[in-house]
Enzyme design. Structure first.
Site, PDB file in Angstrom:
ATOM      1  N   SER A   7       7.961   4.296  -0.236  1.00  0.00           N
ATOM      2  CA  SER A   7       7.162   3.513  -0.975  1.00  0.00           C
ATOM      3  C   SER A   7       7.044   3.783  -2.528  1.00  0.00           C
ATOM      4  O   SER A   7       7.037   2.756  -3.342  1.00  0.00           O
ATOM      5  CB  SER A   7       5.622   3.687  -0.363  1.00  0.00           C
ATOM      6  OG  SER A   7       4.729   3.069  -0.808  1.00  0.00           O
TER       7      SER A   7
ATOM      8  N   SER B  91       0.992  -1.121   0.163  1.00  0.00           N
ATOM      9  CA  SER B  91      -0.028  -0.084  -0.004  1.00  0.00           C
ATOM     10  C   SER B  91       0.979   1.166   0.049  1.00  0.00           C
ATOM     11  O   SER B  91       1.877   1.319   0.837  1.00  0.00           O
ATOM     12  CB  SER B  91      -1.024   0.103   1.272  1.00  0.00           C
ATOM     13  OG  SER B  91      -1.692   1.125   1.050  1.00  0.00           O
ATOM     14  N   GLU B  92       0.723   2.162  -0.989  1.00  0.00           N
ATOM     15  CA  GLU B  92       1.610   3.321  -1.147  1.00  0.00           C
ATOM     16  C   GLU B  92       1.666   4.234   0.070  1.00  0.00           C
ATOM     17  O   GLU B  92       2.580   5.086  -0.103  1.00  0.00           O
ATOM     18  CB  GLU B  92       1.299   4.066  -2.419  1.00  0.00           C
ATOM     19  CG  GLU B  92      -0.042   4.704  -2.457  1.00  0.00           C
ATOM     20  CD  GLU B  92      -0.896   3.888  -3.426  1.00  0.00           C
ATOM     21  OE1 GLU B  92      -1.707   4.460  -4.148  1.00  0.00           O
ATOM     22  OE2 GLU B  92      -0.948   2.697  -3.385  1.00  0.00           O
ATOM     23  N   ASN B  93       0.665   4.104   0.867  1.00  0.00           N
ATOM     24  CA  ASN B  93       0.891   5.148   2.336  1.00  0.00           C
ATOM     25  C   ASN B  93       2.004   4.483   3.422  1.00  0.00           C
ATOM     26  O   ASN B  93       2.259   4.708   4.323  1.00  0.00           O
ATOM     27  CB  ASN B  93      -0.414   5.258   2.901  1.00  0.00           C
ATOM     28  CG  ASN B  93      -1.156   4.088   3.264  1.00  0.00           C
ATOM     29  OD1 ASN B  93      -1.239   3.100   2.311  1.00  0.00           O
ATOM     30  ND2 ASN B  93      -1.609   4.197   4.531  1.00  0.00           N
TER      31      ASN B  93
END
Length: 508
Positions: free
Chosen positions: A377, A335-337
């Site tokens: 990320s 997840s890019e967060n």
């Protein structure tokens, strides 16, 4: 009689003692928000950590609302929170006059002010935003990025300010300089340099060393490293030594002031595991035509995963695909967060405000998961470490161009989508979408009409009617729904396509 060696030892001893008798560094903890904001004025670039409602420094932001000394602010943040919370409050008061963000999201205040021409908005892909802040923190004035090549970002067509009607664009973004490295195009991105950063951490010692919990590191760590003045809102203030040196995510050298957080943590979207929720009932027992289409797409998308691979999933249908993974397939979800190793949704009562995914939903961590900041990320993403990304789509062109972030007059922001498709040579991009829109218009075209997310980046398209591969910029039909026909697919596809000699029916 003392030896020469002993004499030297004795002479050096006072120096040795004085060296280790230096007074402890002064505490950076302040008691009031007035102290925390002392010297913060107008005409500043303000960096604000957080992602959605996760890790947002609400205590500090709340103290800035209606502060007569703080006006004409350029705010840098992934988004502006929700109506009435976070930076959105400073939009309402008119203290923020420009936002540098990747996404408007569901913030109606933000969208309304932007479309009425009352604020400037510099839309920036989420990964570029994180890297622009990181570059500024490292003293690097600019860098080249593969994100956004061939899109409005390169061309300088992103609307910065509208007129009061929202129909006419008064100001657009600056075109990017393009340079080629090793046969691939890159755009020159300017660094961001902040005057003030406001961030939130779970545990901070009195010297300013910070430890972030869960996925709440997001933009907080990189924002905190950048500004001339960094103010940290701490959930827990501890003594030096209570955070192990190897657990310090943001060293004290970057931090100027620390204040106790007094605002509760909030969750934007509560999502629970299947046995606790009816979230996926429409997929299990579709009742409408729309639900049936969605179920077909999600189940077919689940076949795209390969054992041992790393995958990133877009918001909506893509996030549901792992529910239908075969039992012998193991995939690590990113997840890019800032999460690598997403687990299932939590059971009711076990949700955690510090564990959310890119869709702002509550999640859990799988065994072996790791956590990091948004800048790292997107470094994973741009460098092609992610094997597969599955995204929703508004339009896909026959050559693999993708449009999935904006409609005419409805520019919400691209979030991380442009970054996710920026390295199609290493990351396979699969698009899932209904074959036609709500008005029956084809979504697979000769060329996209809507603003592009990326050029020639899509490898496969999965719809409710068919599966297409895009090879050497040619559209090839490889699977067809048993209830459909080639004639129907042709009628609902506004692009020429070839039929694979190995055409087969979709099996789900």
């Amino acid at each position: 009689m003392l030896s020469r060696f002993n004499k030297i030892q004795i002479k050096q001893l006072p120096c040795f003692i004085r060296f280790y008798s230096i007074a402890s560094p002064k505490t950076k903890v302040v008691q009031t928000t007035d102290e925390a904001l002392e010297g913060v004025g107008s005409n500043i670039t303000l960096l604000s950590g957080g992602f959605g409602l996760s890790g947002v420094p609400d205590t500090i932001i709340n103290a800035m609302v209606n502060n007569p000394n703080i006006n004409n602010v350029t705010a840098v943040s992934n988004n502006a929170g929700l109506d009435g919370r976070g930076l959105s409050q400073l939009l309402v008061t008119g203290q923020i006059t420009k936002m540098i963000s990747s996404y408007i999201g569901g913030n109606r205040t933000f969208e309304k002010l932007y479309l009425k021409g009352e604020i400037d908005l510099e839309l920036t892909p989420q990964g570029n935003l994180a890297e622009r802040v990181r570059a500024g923190s490292a003293g690097i004035p600019a860098f080249y990025s593969p994100t956004g090549v061939g899109t409005w970002l390169e061309e300088g067509k992103l609307p910065v300010r509208y007129d009061s009607s929202g129909e006419k664009v008064l100001k657009s973004s600056e075109p990017r300089e393009v340079r080629e490295f090793n046969g691939k195009k890159y755009l020159l991105e300017p660094a961001i340099f902040g005057d003030v950063a406001v961030i939130k951490a779970f545990k901070v010692d009195t010297l300013g060393n910070c430890w972030f919990r869960g996925a709440a590191r997001n933009f907080n760590s990189v924002m905190g490293r950048n500004a001339k003045l960094t103010i940290v809102e701490a959930e827990n203030i501890v003594e030096p030594g209570e955070i192990q040196p190897e657990d310090v995510h943001l060293p004290s050298i970057y931090v100027d002031r620390v204040i106790q957080s007094t605002t509760p943590k909030e969750i934007e979207i509560f999502t629970f595991s299947e046995e606790e929720s009816t979230l996926d009932s429409s997929l299990e027992n579709p009742k409408s035509d729309s639900e049936l289409k969605r179920a077909k797409i999600v189940r077919r998308a689940a076949q795209e995963f390969k054992d041992g691979s790393f995958a990133n999933l877009g918001i909506g249908m893509p996030t549901l695909a792992p529910n239908y993974l075969p039992s012998n397939i193991s995939v690590t979800l990113q997840s890019e967060n800032g999460i690598l190793g997403l687990g299932p949704y939590p059971k009711r009562g076990q949700e955690d405000a510090d564990l959310i995914n890119a869709g702002k939903e509550t999640v859990t961590l799988a065994p072996g998961a790791s956590l990091f900041g948004s800048e790292e990320s997107f470094g994973m993403i741009r460098s092609g470490k992610i094997d597969l990304t599955i995204l929703g789509g508004l339009q896909v062109a026959a050559n693999g161009d993708l449009a999935n972030w904006g409609l005419p007059g409805r520019v919400k922001g691209m979030g991380g989508a442009m970054d996710l498709v920026s390295n199609p040579q290493n990351t396979r991009v699969v698009v899932v979408m209904e074959h036609v829109d709500k008005k029956g218009r084809p979504k697979i075209l000769d060329s996209c009409v809507f603003p592009l997310t990326g050029q020639k980046c899509v490898s496969r398209i999965i719809t409710d009617l068919a599966v297409f591969d895009i090879i050497d910029e040619k559209l090839i039909l490889i699977e067809i729904d048993p209830s459909s026909s080639i004639e129907e697919v042709r009628a609902k596809t506004a692009a020429k396509f070839e039929i694979s000699p190995n055409l087969k029916q979709i099996e789900i």
